[in-house]
Design a protein around this motif. Structure first.
Motif, PDB file in Angstrom:
ATOM      1  N   ASN A 112      -6.396  46.713  23.048  1.00  0.00           N
ATOM      2  CA  ASN A 112      -7.194  46.455  23.981  1.00  0.00           C
ATOM      3  C   ASN A 112      -7.050  47.499  25.826  1.00  0.00           C
ATOM      4  N   GLY A 113      -6.308  48.706  24.500  1.00  0.00           N
ATOM      5  CA  GLY A 113      -6.351  50.186  25.648  1.00  0.00           C
ATOM      6  C   GLY A 113      -4.792  49.921  26.776  1.00  0.00           C
ATOM      7  N   VAL A 114      -4.063  48.579  26.423  1.00  0.00           N
ATOM      8  CA  VAL A 114      -2.747  48.403  27.306  1.00  0.00           C
ATOM      9  C   VAL A 114      -2.000  49.059  27.169  1.00  0.00           C
ATOM     10  N   PRO A 115      -1.444  49.680  27.791  1.00  0.00           N
ATOM     11  CA  PRO A 115       0.121  49.949  27.297  1.00  0.00           C
ATOM     12  C   PRO A 115       0.919  49.224  27.327  1.00  0.00           C
ATOM     13  N   CYS A 116       2.074  49.255  26.141  1.00  0.00           N
ATOM     14  CA  CYS A 116       2.760  48.611  25.829  1.00  0.00           C
ATOM     15  C   CYS A 116       4.879  49.620  25.838  1.00  0.00           C
ATOM     16  N   ILE A 117       5.953  48.500  26.154  1.00  0.00           N
ATOM     17  CA  ILE A 117       7.092  49.141  25.748  1.00  0.00           C
ATOM     18  C   ILE A 117       7.756  47.860  24.951  1.00  0.00           C
ATOM     19  N   VAL A 118       8.891  48.043  24.625  1.00  0.00           N
ATOM     20  CA  VAL A 118       9.867  47.510  23.910  1.00  0.00           C
ATOM     21  C   VAL A 118      11.346  47.854  23.872  1.00  0.00           C
ATOM     22  N   PHE A 119      12.333  46.519  24.709  1.00  0.00           N
ATOM     23  CA  PHE A 119      13.175  46.507  24.562  1.00  0.00           C
ATOM     24  C   PHE A 119      13.797  45.173  23.737  1.00  0.00           C
ATOM     25  N   ARG A 120      14.677  45.580  22.814  1.00  0.00           N
ATOM     26  CA  ARG A 120      15.441  44.306  21.222  1.00  0.00           C
ATOM     27  C   ARG A 120      17.201  44.895  21.743  1.00  0.00           C
ATOM     28  N   GLY A 121      17.297  44.111  21.962  1.00  0.00           N
ATOM     29  CA  GLY A 121      19.132  44.021  22.621  1.00  0.00           C
ATOM     30  C   GLY A 121      19.325  43.532  20.872  1.00  0.00           C
ATOM     31  N   VAL A 122      20.879  43.742  20.408  1.00  0.00           N
ATOM     32  CA  VAL A 122      21.082  43.526  19.072  1.00  0.00           C
ATOM     33  C   VAL A 122      21.801  42.287  19.224  1.00  0.00           C
ATOM     34  N   SER A 123      21.905  41.705  18.001  1.00  0.00           N
ATOM     35  CA  SER A 123      22.589  40.204  18.375  1.00  0.00           C
ATOM     36  C   SER A 123      23.293  39.589  17.241  1.00  0.00           C
ATOM     37  N   ASP A 124      22.886  40.287  16.024  1.00  0.00           N
ATOM     38  CA  ASP A 124      23.408  40.027  14.108  1.00  0.00           C
ATOM     39  C   ASP A 124      23.779  41.561  14.108  1.00  0.00           C
ATOM     40  N   LEU A 125      23.644  41.960  12.671  1.00  0.00           N
ATOM     41  CA  LEU A 125      23.781  42.833  11.731  1.00  0.00           C
ATOM     42  C   LEU A 125      22.809  42.688  10.544  1.00  0.00           C
ATOM     43  N   ALA A 126      21.943  41.674  10.770  1.00  0.00           N
ATOM     44  CA  ALA A 126      20.986  41.548   9.912  1.00  0.00           C
ATOM     45  C   ALA A 126      21.456  41.480   8.022  1.00  0.00           C
ATOM     46  N   GLY A 127      22.665  41.030   8.437  1.00  0.00           N
ATOM     47  CA  GLY A 127      23.448  40.516   6.754  1.00  0.00           C
ATOM     48  C   GLY A 127      24.569  41.743   5.922  1.00  0.00           C
ATOM     49  N   GLY A 128      24.518  42.754   7.421  1.00  0.00           N
ATOM     50  CA  GLY A 128      25.503  43.679   7.243  1.00  0.00           C
ATOM     51  C   GLY A 128      27.105  43.659   7.641  1.00  0.00           C
ATOM     52  N   ALA A 173      17.718  33.036  29.945  1.00  0.00           N
ATOM     53  CA  ALA A 173      18.300  34.797  29.958  1.00  0.00           C
ATOM     54  C   ALA A 173      17.453  34.914  31.412  1.00  0.00           C
ATOM     55  N   LEU A 174      15.760  35.403  31.361  1.00  0.00           N
ATOM     56  CA  LEU A 174      15.406  35.598  33.009  1.00  0.00           C
ATOM     57  C   LEU A 174      15.379  34.284  34.001  1.00  0.00           C
ATOM     58  N   GLN A 175      15.230  33.320  33.896  1.00  0.00           N
ATOM     59  CA  GLN A 175      15.677  32.179  34.755  1.00  0.00           C
ATOM     60  C   GLN A 175      17.011  31.633  34.390  1.00  0.00           C
ATOM     61  N   SER A 176      17.994  32.201  34.693  1.00  0.00           N
ATOM     62  CA  SER A 176      19.376  32.327  34.476  1.00  0.00           C
ATOM     63  C   SER A 176      20.055  32.906  36.157  1.00  0.00           C
ATOM     64  N   SER A 177      18.786  34.097  35.785  1.00  0.00           N
ATOM     65  CA  SER A 177      18.921  35.272  36.487  1.00  0.00           C
ATOM     66  C   SER A 177      18.390  34.672  38.027  1.00  0.00           C
ATOM     67  N   ALA A 178      18.883  35.909  38.373  1.00  0.00           N
ATOM     68  CA  ALA A 178      18.030  36.049  39.511  1.00  0.00           C
ATOM     69  C   ALA A 178      16.448  37.364  40.122  1.00  0.00           C
ATOM     70  N   PHE A 179      16.584  38.057  39.202  1.00  0.00           N
ATOM     71  CA  PHE A 179      15.610  38.866  38.587  1.00  0.00           C
ATOM     72  C   PHE A 179      14.543  38.384  39.318  1.00  0.00           C
ATOM     73  N   PHE A 180      13.864  37.360  38.371  1.00  0.00           N
ATOM     74  CA  PHE A 180      12.350  36.891  38.737  1.00  0.00           C
ATOM     75  C   PHE A 180      12.254  36.037  40.645  1.00  0.00           C
ATOM     76  N   VAL A 181      11.158  36.649  41.237  1.00  0.00           N
ATOM     77  CA  VAL A 181      11.251  35.471  42.199  1.00  0.00           C
ATOM     78  C   VAL A 181       9.828  35.118  42.109  1.00  0.00           C
ATOM     79  N   PRO A 182       9.713  33.535  42.127  1.00  0.00           N
ATOM     80  CA  PRO A 182       8.196  33.089  41.497  1.00  0.00           C
ATOM     81  C   PRO A 182       6.939  32.886  42.772  1.00  0.00           C
ATOM     82  N   ALA A 204      20.683  39.191  24.557  1.00  0.00           N
ATOM     83  CA  ALA A 204      19.150  38.784  25.132  1.00  0.00           C
ATOM     84  C   ALA A 204      18.965  39.589  26.874  1.00  0.00           C
ATOM     85  N   VAL A 205      20.363  38.590  27.429  1.00  0.00           N
ATOM     86  CA  VAL A 205      20.721  39.156  28.787  1.00  0.00           C
ATOM     87  C   VAL A 205      20.665  41.303  28.435  1.00  0.00           C
TER      88      VAL A 205
END
Length: 343
Positions: free
Chosen positions: A290-306, A66-75, A320-321
């Motif tokens: 390590n005392g480094v701040p962190c944040i999480v983003f999770r997209g829902v891809s399935d309903l875990a059996g629901g 998803a990242l590689q297919s986007s133009a977001f990341f500039v090497p 993922a996108v």
């Protein structure tokens, strides 16, 4: 109760991973690569010519694609990437003008925790941004939605208890309560969920169950409410509702691919867990250590059996996108906040 089947039958326990991380933390940052290591000079150059960096972390090939297919990341034009440990590749560049190093950890907690520790030991990292896909354990969280939790927990550490034994301290899962077609006694007895031992910089060991997301990062993310997320998988199939960003929920991590309605219901009822995945808690715990701040983003891809009908439709790429889109917008806001604070 249908048995929840692990994706891979790992014999390594979470506690073993913690011991390994404790050893790694003892090594001073930036001294992880010995002077004779062939990549030592390259790493020094990356740290001197850029950064400090955002560490952008994902686990699965779908999420990296998803990242590689986007133009977001500039090497980077100087050193776009390098390979350490012969297999682990790190890419260096920018997103929205912010210095970023991204890495795919591989799935499950052991890979995620070790990779993030190496990332923190090797490069100058000011924050960890983790994005990826997840299952939904909350009926109000729909396919394609992106959850930004304020707490995550490792729910794969269990203490097996004898049949008809006394109740424990933390939440217990009584297998008999989920027998099909009727509830009843079960010789599998009960498992008691256990906390983790958190070793962090200049602090005593702490037993902890819920791992907090860095409040400052979470507060920045609340400005992303109006972001437009992808709704259609292809030209012929679109989700019935436009996906949304949801804040302040709780996430669950275990070395389990959850596809079980009963266990899904249990996690939501007992822990108020809305998403399930295999890496988030390991990444957050390593960051906290390590005392480094962190944040999480999770997209829902399935309903875990629901919902068997909906969960059979592959939505990993869309999830993922969407998670990446929210993470990228967050990185842009993070960069703006840093500029304002430096003025």
């Amino acid at each position: 109760m249908r048995v929840v089947v692990p994706r891979r039958m790992w014999a390594v326990h979470w506690e073993v991973m913690l011991v390994g991380l404790m050893v790694l933390v003892q090594v001073e940052r930036c001294m992880q690569l010995r002077a004779t290591h062939p990549m030592h000079g390259v790493v020094d150059s990356i740290n001197e010519n850029g950064g400090p960096y955002i560490g952008l972390v994902m686990a699965y090939p779908t999420e990296e694609l998803a990242l590689q297919s986007s133009a977001f990341f500039v090497p980077s034009s100087q050193i776009p990437g390098l390979t350490l440990l012969k297999v682990q590749h790190w890419d260096n560049g920018t997103i929205d003008g912010v210095d970023v190093i991204y890495v795919m950890t591989g799935e499950q907690t052991l890979n995620a925790g070790i990779t993030v520790q190496i990332l923190l030991d090797t490069f100058e990292i000011k924050a960890i941004v983790h994005y990826g896909t997840s299952g939904s354990a909350n009926d109000s969280l729909n396919l394609g939605d992106v959850s930004i939790p304020n707490y995550v927990a490792f729910t794969g550490s269990w203490k097996w208890k004898e049949f008809k034994s006394a109740e424990g301290i933390l939440t217990e899962l009584k297998f008999g309560a989920f027998n099909l077609p009727e509830k009843g006694e079960n010789l599998l007895a009960t498992i008691e969920f256990t906390p983790q031992q958190l070793y962090s910089v200049e602090k005593p060991m702490e037993e902890i169950f819920w791992l907090p997301i860095e409040p400052k990062l979470f507060n920045i993310s609340t400005k992303l409410q109006d972001i437009q997320l992808q709704q259609c998988v292809n030209e012929t199939y679109c989700l019935p509702e436009a996906p949304k960003v949801v804040y302040g929920l709780r996430g669950s991590t275990a070395d389990i691919y959850l596809d079980n309605a009963a266990y899904r219901e249990f996690l939501f009822k007992e822990f108020n867990v809305s998403t399930v995945d295999e890496e988030s808690a390991a990444i957050v715990m390593t960051s906290l250590s390590n005392g480094v701040p962190c944040i999480v983003f999770r997209g829902v891809s399935d309903l875990a059996g629901g919902d068997e009908k909906l969960s059979s439709t592959s939505l990993s790429s869309l999830a993922a996108v969407n998670a990446l889109s929210v993470a990228v917008d967050f990185i842009g806001l993070f960069g703006e906040e840093a500029v304002i604070n430096d003025q």
